[in-house]
Design an enzyme around this catalytic site. Structure first.
Site, PDB file in Angstrom:
ATOM      1  N   ILE A  17       0.827  -1.217   0.000  1.00 50.33           N
ATOM      2  CA  ILE A  17       0.000   0.000   0.000  1.00 50.33           C
ATOM      3  C   ILE A  17       0.854   1.257   0.000  1.00 50.33           C
ATOM      4  O   ILE A  17       0.355   2.366   0.017  1.00 50.33           O
ATOM      5  CB  ILE A  17      -0.972   0.030   1.193  1.00 50.33           C
ATOM      6  CG1 ILE A  17      -0.238  -0.277   2.503  1.00 50.33           C
ATOM      7  CG2 ILE A  17      -2.121  -0.935   0.976  1.00 50.33           C
ATOM      8  CD1 ILE A  17      -1.127  -0.224   3.723  1.00 50.33           C
ATOM      9  N   LYS A  24       8.884  -1.112   2.855  1.00 50.92           N
ATOM     10  CA  LYS A  24       7.693  -1.407   2.052  1.00 50.92           C
ATOM     11  C   LYS A  24       6.553  -1.562   3.053  1.00 50.92           C
ATOM     12  O   LYS A  24       6.735  -2.143   4.135  1.00 50.92           O
ATOM     13  CB  LYS A  24       7.929  -2.714   1.289  1.00 50.92           C
ATOM     14  CG  LYS A  24       6.919  -2.954   0.202  1.00 50.92           C
ATOM     15  CD  LYS A  24       7.064  -4.258  -0.570  1.00 50.92           C
ATOM     16  CE  LYS A  24       8.397  -4.895  -0.641  1.00 50.92           C
ATOM     17  NZ  LYS A  24       8.348  -6.065  -1.558  1.00 50.92           N
ATOM     18  N   ASP A 132      10.648  15.786  12.502  1.00 47.73           N
ATOM     19  CA  ASP A 132      10.379  15.666  11.055  1.00 47.73           C
ATOM     20  C   ASP A 132       8.894  15.855  10.784  1.00 47.73           C
ATOM     21  O   ASP A 132       8.280  15.115  10.017  1.00 47.73           O
ATOM     22  CB  ASP A 132      10.857  14.298  10.542  1.00 47.73           C
ATOM     23  CG  ASP A 132      11.009  14.286   9.021  1.00 47.73           C
ATOM     24  OD1 ASP A 132      11.103  13.199   8.438  1.00 47.73           O
ATOM     25  OD2 ASP A 132      10.990  15.389   8.415  1.00 47.73           O
TER      26      ASP A 132
HETATM   27  C1  LIG Z   1       6.669   8.562   2.134  1.00 46.11           C
HETATM   28  N1  LIG Z   1       6.137   8.344   3.467  1.00 46.11           N
HETATM   29  C2  LIG Z   1       6.884   9.094   4.488  1.00 46.11           C
HETATM   30  C3  LIG Z   1       6.119   6.891   3.791  1.00 46.11           C
HETATM   31  C4  LIG Z   1       4.724   6.364   3.466  1.00 46.11           C
HETATM   32  C5  LIG Z   1       4.719   4.839   3.362  1.00 46.11           C
HETATM   33  C6  LIG Z   1       3.300   4.329   3.065  1.00 46.11           C
HETATM   34  C7  LIG Z   1       2.286   4.859   4.059  1.00 46.11           C
HETATM   35  N2  LIG Z   1       0.906   4.484   3.783  1.00 46.11           N
HETATM   36  C8  LIG Z   1       0.329   4.919   2.578  1.00 46.11           C
HETATM   37  O1  LIG Z   1       0.999   5.658   1.812  1.00 46.11           O
HETATM   38  N3  LIG Z   1      -0.943   4.557   2.229  1.00 46.11           N
HETATM   39  C9  LIG Z   1      -1.604   5.054   1.026  1.00 46.11           C
HETATM   40  C10 LIG Z   1      -1.682   3.588   2.988  1.00 46.11           C
HETATM   41  C11 LIG Z   1      -1.211   3.430   4.389  1.00 46.11           C
HETATM   42  C12 LIG Z   1      -2.085   2.875   5.322  1.00 46.11           C
HETATM   43  N4  LIG Z   1      -1.720   2.715   6.603  1.00 46.11           N
HETATM   44  C13 LIG Z   1      -0.476   3.053   7.007  1.00 46.11           C
HETATM   45  C14 LIG Z   1      -0.121   2.858   8.347  1.00 46.11           C
HETATM   46  C15 LIG Z   1       1.139   3.142   8.767  1.00 46.11           C
HETATM   47  C16 LIG Z   1       2.066   3.639   7.839  1.00 46.11           C
HETATM   48  C17 LIG Z   1       3.444   3.958   8.285  1.00 46.11           C
HETATM   49  C18 LIG Z   1       4.449   4.069   7.330  1.00 46.11           C
HETATM   50  C19 LIG Z   1       5.747   4.374   7.756  1.00 46.11           C
HETATM   51 CL1  LIG Z   1       7.011   4.512   6.586  1.00 46.11          CL
HETATM   52  C20 LIG Z   1       6.036   4.574   9.108  1.00 46.11           C
HETATM   53  O2  LIG Z   1       7.307   4.897   9.510  1.00 46.11           O
HETATM   54  C21 LIG Z   1       5.019   4.458  10.044  1.00 46.11           C
HETATM   55 CL2  LIG Z   1       5.366   4.729  11.694  1.00 46.11          CL
HETATM   56  C22 LIG Z   1       3.725   4.149   9.653  1.00 46.11           C
HETATM   57  N5  LIG Z   1       1.765   3.860   6.546  1.00 46.11           N
HETATM   58  C23 LIG Z   1       0.499   3.592   6.102  1.00 46.11           C
HETATM   59  C24 LIG Z   1       0.091   3.831   4.746  1.00 46.11           C
HETATM   60  C25 LIG Z   1       2.374   6.350   4.291  1.00 46.11           C
HETATM   61  C26 LIG Z   1       3.786   6.816   4.569  1.00 46.11           C
END
Ligand SMILES: CN(C)C[C@H]1CC[C@H](N2C(=O)N(C)Cc3cnc4ccc(-c5cc(Cl)c(O)c(Cl)c5)nc4c32)CC1
Length: 332
Positions: A17, A24, A132
């Site tokens: 996702i 990832k 950040d």
């Molecule tokens: C560019 N960015 C800094 C990273 C991006 C990675 C996918 C994420 N995401 C998405 O982009 N959706 C579209 C769906 C989605 C759904 N649930 C999520 C729940 C948690 C996280 C998450 C991701 C990262 Cl890298 C973390 O460190 C933490 Cl603590 C949490 N990402 C999610 C997530 C959003 C952020």
């Protein structure tokens, strides 16, 4: 789908996702509750010098339990991988939401900003600076509530929040003048500056300081000069100005923000920033777990309260999540 053996039977893995740098993120279902989770998967070999960031993020998120912080449920470490099982946020990044709407109304920006202030007040009260803060690190859950993510650059200064930090980090456009000048700084004050940039981005749809070349971007930040578009109300302008103070000692503090007139305009009440999660364990969840595992409630309470961030911790939090959403507190 190459099922990771470490997840077999515990989580049903679905599609990727998102991806963020060295990670990832995949959607998955927690087998015992059927609840959706996001699993952040990192390969140790490709982490390189980012390995410390992962450990920083994991340790910080274990300490942080708040309605506007993405919840860490479980950590699985193998010799080649890290798996972080996290709260699922289906609506993605606040960044994409602002872009889709060009800019937000003052009312909508206020609802989001109150949640951001609550999250930052809470992490500061726990001794952490995020360092950040930006719309890419604020995700939207199914109820359009914000969840703060990416604690890889956060700091928990040894001597508490009044001791100086030195590492220059975070995203340049959101970095405070004292930080880009290479001077020592207070994490709390640097976070307040980033929140000023964030509020400006919510209300204007673009950044107050921007430039393709880093050195000239830094000059603009250090000048503290930015233009305020005509559509901004006087109250919005003065709130942003109080946060984008070049001198960190003149910058508004998080305590002032909680009861700031702009933040209270629609709500008439100060921002409620304390965690809604109680320290004590939830009886209904303990009962359901005890029945499922065939243990006494007392033994179950002892195991859960160790919070080892193993499958039991994840199952407890996800049961609690179901209860808070009014769903039956039942394991499948
Ligand atoms: C560019 N960015 C800094 C990273 C991006 C990675 C996918 C994420 N995401 C998405 O982009 N959706 C579209 C769906 C989605 C759904 N649930 C999520 C729940 C948690 C996280 C998450 C991701 C990262 Cl890298 C973390 O460190 C933490 Cl603590 C949490 N990402 C999610 C997530 C959003 C952020």
């Amino acid at each position: 789908m190459s099922q990771f053996t470490e997840l077999r039977g515990l989580y049903h893995l679905r599609e990727t996702i998102g991806s963020g740098g060295f990670a990832k993120v995949k959607l998955a279902y927690h087998a015992l509750t059927g609840e959706k989770v996001a699993i952040k998967i990192m390969d140790k070999r490709s982490l390189g010098e980012d390995l410390p960031r992962v450990k920083t993020e994991i340790e910080a998120m274990k300490d942080l339990c708040h309605q506007h912080i993405c919840k860490l449920y479980q950590v699985i470490e193998t010799e080649t991988k890290f798996f972080m099982i996290l709260e699922y946020c289906p609506e993605g990044e606040l960044f994409d939401y602002i872009v889709s709407k060009d800019k937000l109304s003052e009312e909508e920006a206020r609802v989001f900003f109150r949640q951001i202030v609550a999250a930052v007040a809470y992490i500061h009260s726990q001794g952490y600076a995020h360092r950040d803060l930006k719309p890419e690190n604020l995700l939207l859950d199914e109820d359009q509530n914000l969840k703060l993510i990416d604690f890889g650059l956060c700091a928990k200064p040894k001597g508490g929040m009044d001791s100086q930090l030195f590492t220059c980090c975070g995203s340049p456009a959101y970095a405070a003048p004292e930080l880009v000048s290479g001077r020592e700084y207070l994490g709390s004050e640097a976070d307040l500056w980033s929140m000023g940039i964030l509020l400006y981005a919510l209300l204007c749809g673009y950044l107050p300081f921007d430039d393709d070349k880093i050195p000239s971007l830094y000059k603009k930040i250090q000048s503290g000069k930015y233009d305020t578009p005509s559509w901004l109300s006087d109250e919005s302008k003065s709130l942003i100005a109080s946060m984008l103070q070049v001198d960190p000692k003149r910058r508004v503090t998080i305590r002032h923000l909680l009861a700031h007139p702009w933040l209270m305009a629609d709500a008439q009440c100060p921002v409620e920033w304390h965690s809604k999660y109680k320290r004590c364990l939830d009886e209904d969840c303990l009962t359901e777990l005890a029945v499922h595992y065939g243990k006494t409630k007392k033994d179950m309470e002892a195991s859960v309260s160790e919070f080892k961030f193993d499958y039991l911790t994840a199952t407890y939090f996800l049961l609690l999540e179901k209860k808070m959403k009014g769903r039956p507190v039942r394991l499948l």
